[in-house]
Design an enzyme around this catalytic site. Structure first.
Site, PDB file in Angstrom:
ATOM      1  N   CYS A   2       0.805  -1.222  -0.009  1.00 33.60           N
ATOM      2  CA  CYS A   2      -0.186  -0.163  -0.014  1.00 33.60           C
ATOM      3  C   CYS A   2       0.973   1.246  -0.002  1.00 33.60           C
ATOM      4  O   CYS A   2       1.975   1.432   0.295  1.00 33.60           O
ATOM      5  CB  CYS A   2      -0.978   0.049   1.211  1.00 33.60           C
ATOM      6  SG  CYS A   2      -2.039  -1.394   1.326  1.00 33.60           S
ATOM      7  N   ARG A  27       3.115   1.534  -7.112  1.00 34.63           N
ATOM      8  CA  ARG A  27       3.337   0.489  -6.092  1.00 34.63           C
ATOM      9  C   ARG A  27       2.267  -0.795  -6.454  1.00 34.63           C
ATOM     10  O   ARG A  27       2.535  -1.767  -5.754  1.00 34.63           O
ATOM     11  CB  ARG A  27       3.060   1.109  -4.577  1.00 34.63           C
ATOM     12  CG  ARG A  27       4.300   2.143  -4.307  1.00 34.63           C
ATOM     13  CD  ARG A  27       4.083   2.843  -3.330  1.00 34.63           C
ATOM     14  NE  ARG A  27       3.862   2.193  -1.944  1.00 34.63           N
ATOM     15  CZ  ARG A  27       4.671   2.103  -0.957  1.00 34.63           C
ATOM     16  NH1 ARG A  27       5.954   2.523  -1.311  1.00 34.63           N
ATOM     17  NH2 ARG A  27       4.764   1.180   0.022  1.00 34.63           N
ATOM     18  N   TRP A  75      -3.044  -1.945  -1.663  1.00 37.67           N
ATOM     19  CA  TRP A  75      -2.940  -3.266  -2.332  1.00 37.67           C
ATOM     20  C   TRP A  75      -3.482  -4.264  -1.352  1.00 37.67           C
ATOM     21  O   TRP A  75      -2.995  -4.742  -0.356  1.00 37.67           O
ATOM     22  CB  TRP A  75      -1.446  -3.792  -2.783  1.00 37.67           C
ATOM     23  CG  TRP A  75      -1.008  -5.107  -2.793  1.00 37.67           C
ATOM     24  CD1 TRP A  75      -0.478  -6.003  -2.133  1.00 37.67           C
ATOM     25  CD2 TRP A  75      -0.830  -5.519  -4.298  1.00 37.67           C
ATOM     26  NE1 TRP A  75      -0.312  -7.268  -2.821  1.00 37.67           N
ATOM     27  CE2 TRP A  75      -0.637  -6.863  -3.973  1.00 37.67           C
ATOM     28  CE3 TRP A  75      -1.223  -5.131  -5.818  1.00 37.67           C
ATOM     29  CZ2 TRP A  75      -0.310  -7.824  -5.162  1.00 37.67           C
ATOM     30  CZ3 TRP A  75      -0.859  -6.036  -6.545  1.00 37.67           C
ATOM     31  CH2 TRP A  75      -0.587  -7.357  -6.354  1.00 37.67           C
ATOM     32  N   ASN A  99       0.039   0.692   6.146  1.00 38.26           N
ATOM     33  CA  ASN A  99       0.552   0.084   4.843  1.00 38.26           C
ATOM     34  C   ASN A  99       1.147  -1.169   5.850  1.00 38.26           C
ATOM     35  O   ASN A  99       1.912  -1.019   6.940  1.00 38.26           O
ATOM     36  CB  ASN A  99       1.543   0.547   4.331  1.00 38.26           C
ATOM     37  CG  ASN A  99       2.473  -0.254   3.400  1.00 38.26           C
ATOM     38  OD1 ASN A  99       1.902  -1.314   2.927  1.00 38.26           O
ATOM     39  ND2 ASN A  99       3.914  -0.010   3.105  1.00 38.26           N
ATOM     40  N   GLY A 100       0.853  -2.496   5.746  1.00 40.36           N
ATOM     41  CA  GLY A 100       1.401  -3.485   6.117  1.00 40.36           C
ATOM     42  C   GLY A 100       0.337  -4.615   6.742  1.00 40.36           C
ATOM     43  O   GLY A 100      -0.676  -4.521   6.189  1.00 40.36           O
ATOM     44  N   GLU A 483      14.365 -22.741 -13.179  1.00 42.16           N
ATOM     45  CA  GLU A 483      14.011 -21.338 -12.936  1.00 42.16           C
ATOM     46  C   GLU A 483      15.044 -20.646 -13.122  1.00 42.16           C
ATOM     47  O   GLU A 483      14.922 -19.520 -13.836  1.00 42.16           O
ATOM     48  CB  GLU A 483      13.304 -21.012 -11.453  1.00 42.16           C
ATOM     49  CG  GLU A 483      13.336 -19.497 -10.872  1.00 42.16           C
ATOM     50  CD  GLU A 483      12.079 -19.069 -11.836  1.00 42.16           C
ATOM     51  OE1 GLU A 483      11.406 -19.817 -12.826  1.00 42.16           O
ATOM     52  OE2 GLU A 483      12.040 -18.063 -12.022  1.00 42.16           O
ATOM     53  N   LYS A 487      14.889 -17.472 -16.099  1.00 39.43           N
ATOM     54  CA  LYS A 487      15.138 -16.144 -15.758  1.00 39.43           C
ATOM     55  C   LYS A 487      16.162 -15.569 -16.543  1.00 39.43           C
ATOM     56  O   LYS A 487      16.128 -14.586 -17.063  1.00 39.43           O
ATOM     57  CB  LYS A 487      15.833 -16.090 -14.234  1.00 39.43           C
ATOM     58  CG  LYS A 487      14.901 -15.787 -12.933  1.00 39.43           C
ATOM     59  CD  LYS A 487      14.424 -14.638 -12.752  1.00 39.43           C
ATOM     60  CE  LYS A 487      12.702 -14.670 -13.434  1.00 39.43           C
ATOM     61  NZ  LYS A 487      11.815 -15.671 -13.405  1.00 39.43           N
ATOM     62  N   GLU A 490      14.790 -15.223 -20.475  1.00 40.43           N
ATOM     63  CA  GLU A 490      13.666 -14.569 -20.695  1.00 40.43           C
ATOM     64  C   GLU A 490      13.922 -12.890 -20.554  1.00 40.43           C
ATOM     65  O   GLU A 490      13.109 -12.116 -21.171  1.00 40.43           O
ATOM     66  CB  GLU A 490      12.448 -14.715 -19.705  1.00 40.43           C
ATOM     67  CG  GLU A 490      12.658 -14.480 -18.202  1.00 40.43           C
ATOM     68  CD  GLU A 490      11.406 -14.619 -17.536  1.00 40.43           C
ATOM     69  OE1 GLU A 490      10.446 -14.531 -18.005  1.00 40.43           O
ATOM     70  OE2 GLU A 490      11.514 -14.828 -16.156  1.00 40.43           O
ATOM     71  N   HIS A 506      23.736 -38.166 -22.039  1.00 37.82           N
ATOM     72  CA  HIS A 506      22.979 -38.823 -22.910  1.00 37.82           C
ATOM     73  C   HIS A 506      22.235 -38.177 -24.076  1.00 37.82           C
ATOM     74  O   HIS A 506      21.230 -38.567 -24.795  1.00 37.82           O
ATOM     75  CB  HIS A 506      21.771 -39.655 -21.963  1.00 37.82           C
ATOM     76  CG  HIS A 506      21.997 -40.354 -20.903  1.00 37.82           C
ATOM     77  ND1 HIS A 506      22.470 -41.588 -21.232  1.00 37.82           N
ATOM     78  CD2 HIS A 506      21.950 -40.082 -19.474  1.00 37.82           C
ATOM     79  CE1 HIS A 506      22.729 -42.201 -19.857  1.00 37.82           C
ATOM     80  NE2 HIS A 506      22.533 -41.034 -18.966  1.00 37.82           N
ATOM     81  N   LYS A 605       3.204  -9.597 -17.931  1.00 41.46           N
ATOM     82  CA  LYS A 605       3.282 -10.048 -16.826  1.00 41.46           C
ATOM     83  C   LYS A 605       1.881 -10.992 -16.284  1.00 41.46           C
ATOM     84  O   LYS A 605       2.380 -11.898 -15.534  1.00 41.46           O
ATOM     85  CB  LYS A 605       3.101  -8.702 -15.964  1.00 41.46           C
ATOM     86  CG  LYS A 605       3.379  -8.855 -14.321  1.00 41.46           C
ATOM     87  CD  LYS A 605       4.537  -9.493 -14.119  1.00 41.46           C
ATOM     88  CE  LYS A 605       4.743  -9.896 -12.428  1.00 41.46           C
ATOM     89  NZ  LYS A 605       6.066 -10.531 -12.400  1.00 41.46           N
TER      90      LYS A 605
HETATM   91  C1  AGP Z   1       8.143 -15.626 -15.087  1.00 41.44           C
HETATM   92  O1  AGP Z   1       9.323 -15.019 -15.010  1.00 41.44           O
HETATM   93  C2  AGP Z   1       7.385 -15.471 -16.391  1.00 41.44           C
HETATM   94  N1  AGP Z   1       7.132 -14.261 -16.424  1.00 41.44           N
HETATM   95  C3  AGP Z   1       6.244 -16.454 -16.215  1.00 41.44           C
HETATM   96  O2  AGP Z   1       6.645 -17.766 -16.550  1.00 41.44           O
HETATM   97  C4  AGP Z   1       5.358 -16.636 -15.118  1.00 41.44           C
HETATM   98  O3  AGP Z   1       5.777 -17.167 -14.044  1.00 41.44           O
HETATM   99  C5  AGP Z   1       4.090 -17.618 -15.773  1.00 41.44           C
HETATM  100  O4  AGP Z   1       3.588 -16.975 -16.864  1.00 41.44           O
HETATM  101  C6  AGP Z   1       3.050 -17.799 -14.548  1.00 41.44           C
HETATM  102  O5  AGP Z   1       2.535 -16.755 -14.125  1.00 41.44           O
HETATM  103  P1  AGP Z   1       1.623 -16.689 -12.822  1.00 41.44           P
HETATM  104  O6  AGP Z   1       2.516 -17.196 -11.648  1.00 41.44           O
HETATM  105  O7  AGP Z   1       1.050 -15.336 -12.665  1.00 41.44           O
HETATM  106  O8  AGP Z   1       0.556 -17.570 -13.086  1.00 41.44           O
END
Ligand code: AGP
Length: 610
Positions: A2, A27, A75, A99-100, A483, A487, A490, A506, A605
């Site tokens: 928030c 935010r 938020w 906020n918190g 992961e 990272k 992407e 293999h 996102k």
């Molecule tokens: C993560 O860095 C990516 N942007 C993407 O893989 C993301 O994790 C995936 O689209 C799932 O999103 P969500 O966790 O909002 O469901």
């Protein structure tokens, strides 16, 4: 998280609130509001939605003639985004913004309801307002009331407060959530961060834990944690509005990486009972429910499914519950065999991912119990799951998730410990150790790694000009490698693949040539020797090897081109330290290559299409 803003001075307060609130939008928020002293009254205007909705309300019913006001962007954590749950909250003679998270708000609410308090909202904030009001009615003194009330609160808070009868005065207090006092030409301000105040002033004092301030017109009085007054030291910010929105970090992604220690602890600590054991009963996931789970199907996408691969190991190792992981977009086309005791656990930072939502709906159609691990509150996945555990990471602005994934792993680990406790597969010491690892060891280890970020910048330079990069690992390291690889690729657009260390030989090892970067995750002592032999397999073919291992790993000087040592206080410390390392390597590589770190090409996102 928030956003708070407040002003007391000689100018018109409401326009300042609106400007400041617009600068707090970054935010992330779902509702917004303000309260302004007009004569002896407090005018309160708030709503679900964006600032434009508040502007419309103020056009219909202007609030004028005020020089003392507080404002808030919410938020949601406790209680859906709604007009009634929006801040400010007013109870009796107290109007406040917060906020918190007040972790013990339910207990406090019960005590207040027993005294006849009736709550209008589902928020922890209204409970805080009621408690401060009760203390204010007893003491008649705002500072004493704040001190008495906050002594009963557990959790994190920053409050901006208007007390009836205290004309032209704003009181503020913080513990766990940031708050600043600022001095302007025409009065004093409070705010969650300097961003909101840049049009008005650059002089601010960052309030300390437990500090209380009273600002009125041309004066500000500060009280330290012991209640003694002191003269604050003001500093001048050089931040631009854009830089300030990132908290001074160059990118939101880096800011969110640095928020992880607090986020991991903030995710788990509200689910720790007085005995130090994991307890999700407040989330509706109590021992009775968990003890009936015979199988877990974890379903998610992207980073969330990578968290799921770790989560499956936690459920099997700690709770003895068979767990399988499914990519959401595949789940319903070849649904796994499942019985009525199968829990379908979906994971989603945004709570709106179409593939994951479709899988959730499929599971519900089949009559399977569902649980969602979600960051964004009251989102579609959170609402439609039978039960949900919020990760409380706060809004994540960068497209590439970091604290979202980090808190998913923390939540799954704690949930598995709670399940093991419930079904008797884990004893109290084991469960308590998991909690300690997540709330204490992991945050400390992440901070240790963040203190050596320049190590990762140097490592990143060895990756940037290669077409292919590999992450390899065994067991949980393989799950983390997935992961790490995502990272890197992407945000830097460098192709990177995660491979089970024992599987590389293999076939794919044919891609290894002199200089090919291979990052080896070898954090599990039980698997170190095997993984080391895989390291030698690639090194003998000329790979550029970066080894991530525990501090006590027996590594010969020539074993790798670069060795990154990880804290070993506990398994959680090592895993989360490795997570920060691979996130920073990805970040530094993308920065080195001049990529748009926060908004990588082609990505969204929240992927709300199948
Ligand atoms: C993560 O860095 C990516 N942007 C993407 O893989 C993301 O994790 C995936 O689209 C799932 O999103 P969500 O966790 O909002 O469901």
């Amino acid at each position: 998280m928030c956003g708070i803003i407040g002003y007391s001075g000689t100018a018109n307060a409401v326009p300042k609130m609106m400007k400041g609130l617009s600068l707090l939008e970054y935010r992330g928020y779902d509702s917004v509001g303000l309260a302004a002293q007009v004569g002896d009254e407090v005018k309160l205007v708030k709503c679900k939605g964006r600032i434009g909705v508040l502007e419309e309300k103020l056009r219909d019913a202007p609030v004028e003639g005020s020089s003392c006001a507080i404002g808030h962007t919410r938020w949601a954590t406790h209680g859906a985004p709604s007009d009634v749950n929006a801040h400010p909250h007013r109870v009796g003679g107290v109007t406040l913004v917060h906020n918190g998270i007040i972790e013990n708000y339910k207990a406090l609410a019960g005590a207040l309801e027993a005294q006849g308090v009736v709550f209008a909202s589902q928020t922890d904030t209204e409970v805080a307002a009621a408690l401060i009001d009760a203390c204010y009615r007893r003491t008649g003194d705002p500072v004493a009331a704040i001190r008495q009330a906050t002594a009963h609160m557990r959790g994190a808070y920053a409050f901006g407060i208007l007390f009836d009868g205290q004309k032209g005065r704003i009181y503020a207090v913080r513990r766990g959530s940031p708050l600043i006092l600022a001095k302007g030409q025409d009065g004093y301000y409070i705010a969650s961060d300097i961003t909101a105040l840049l049009p008005f002033t650059r002089e601010y004092h960052a309030m300390d834990e437990g500090e209380i301030v009273c600002l009125s017109g041309q004066t500000a009085t500060c009280y330290d944690e012991k209640g003694d007054t002191f003269t604050p030291v003001f500093q001048k910010t050089t931040l631009t509005p854009e830089a300030a929105q990132k908290g001074g970090y160059p990118h939101f992604m880096l800011k969110e990486i640095y928020e992880q220690p607090r986020a991991a602890a903030g995710c788990v600590s509200p689910r720790v009972n007085a005995a130090g054991l994991p307890d999700f009963s407040a989330d509706g996931v109590d021992a009775a429910f968990l003890s009936g789970v015979r199988q877990v199907h974890i379903v998610a996408c992207g980073s969330a499914v990578h968290a799921g691969y770790l989560g499956a190991r936690f459920f099997e190792d700690i709770a003895g519950i068979p767990a399988s992981v499914y990519i959401a977009s595949e789940y319903r086309y070849h649904p796994p065999l499942s019985g009525e005791k199968t829990l379908v656990l979906v994971i989603s930072q945004s709570g709106e991912t179409a593939d994951t939502l479709a899988a959730l709906r499929y599971a519900k159609e089949k009559g399977l119990p569902t649980l969602a691990v979600v960051n964004a509150v009251e989102t579609t996945i959170a609402r439609e799951a039978d039960r949900r555990v919020y990760t409380y990471a706060g809004p994540e602005i960068a497209v590439a998730t970091t604290k979202g994934y980090c808190t998913q792993v923390a939540a799954l680990w704690a949930l598995a410990a709670a399940a093991g406790l419930a079904n008797g597969h884990a004893d109290a010491d084991t469960a308590r150790a998991v909690v300690k690892g997540l709330v204490e060891d992991a945050p400390a280890a992440m901070k240790t790694m963040l203190a050596q970020r320049d190590t990762f910048a140097a490592a990143a330079k060895g990756l940037a000009d290669h077409e292919h990069v590999f992450y390899i690992g065994r067991g949980a390291d393989y799950a983390l490698a997935m992961e790490a690889a995502l990272k890197l690729k992407e945000i830097s657009y460098v192709h990177c693949e995660a491979y089970a260390a024992g599987e590389l030989k293999h076939g794919t090892i044919s891609l290894i040539e002199p200089g090919t970067p291979v990052l080896v995750l070898a954090t599990d002592p039980a698997l170190f020797e095997k993984t080391e032999s895989n390291l030698r397999e690639v090194r003998s073919r000329g790979a550029y090897v970066i080894l991530l291992c525990r501090e006590d790993a027996a590594v010969t000087a020539d074993a790798a081109d670069r060795v990154i040592r990880l804290p070993q206080t506990s398994p959680a410390a090592t895993l989360f330290a490795a997570l920060v390392a691979v996130q920073c390597i990805a970040y530094e590589t993308a920065v080195f290559l001049g990529c748009d770190v926060d908004r990588p090409r082609n990505l969204a996102k929240s992927v709300t299409v199948e």
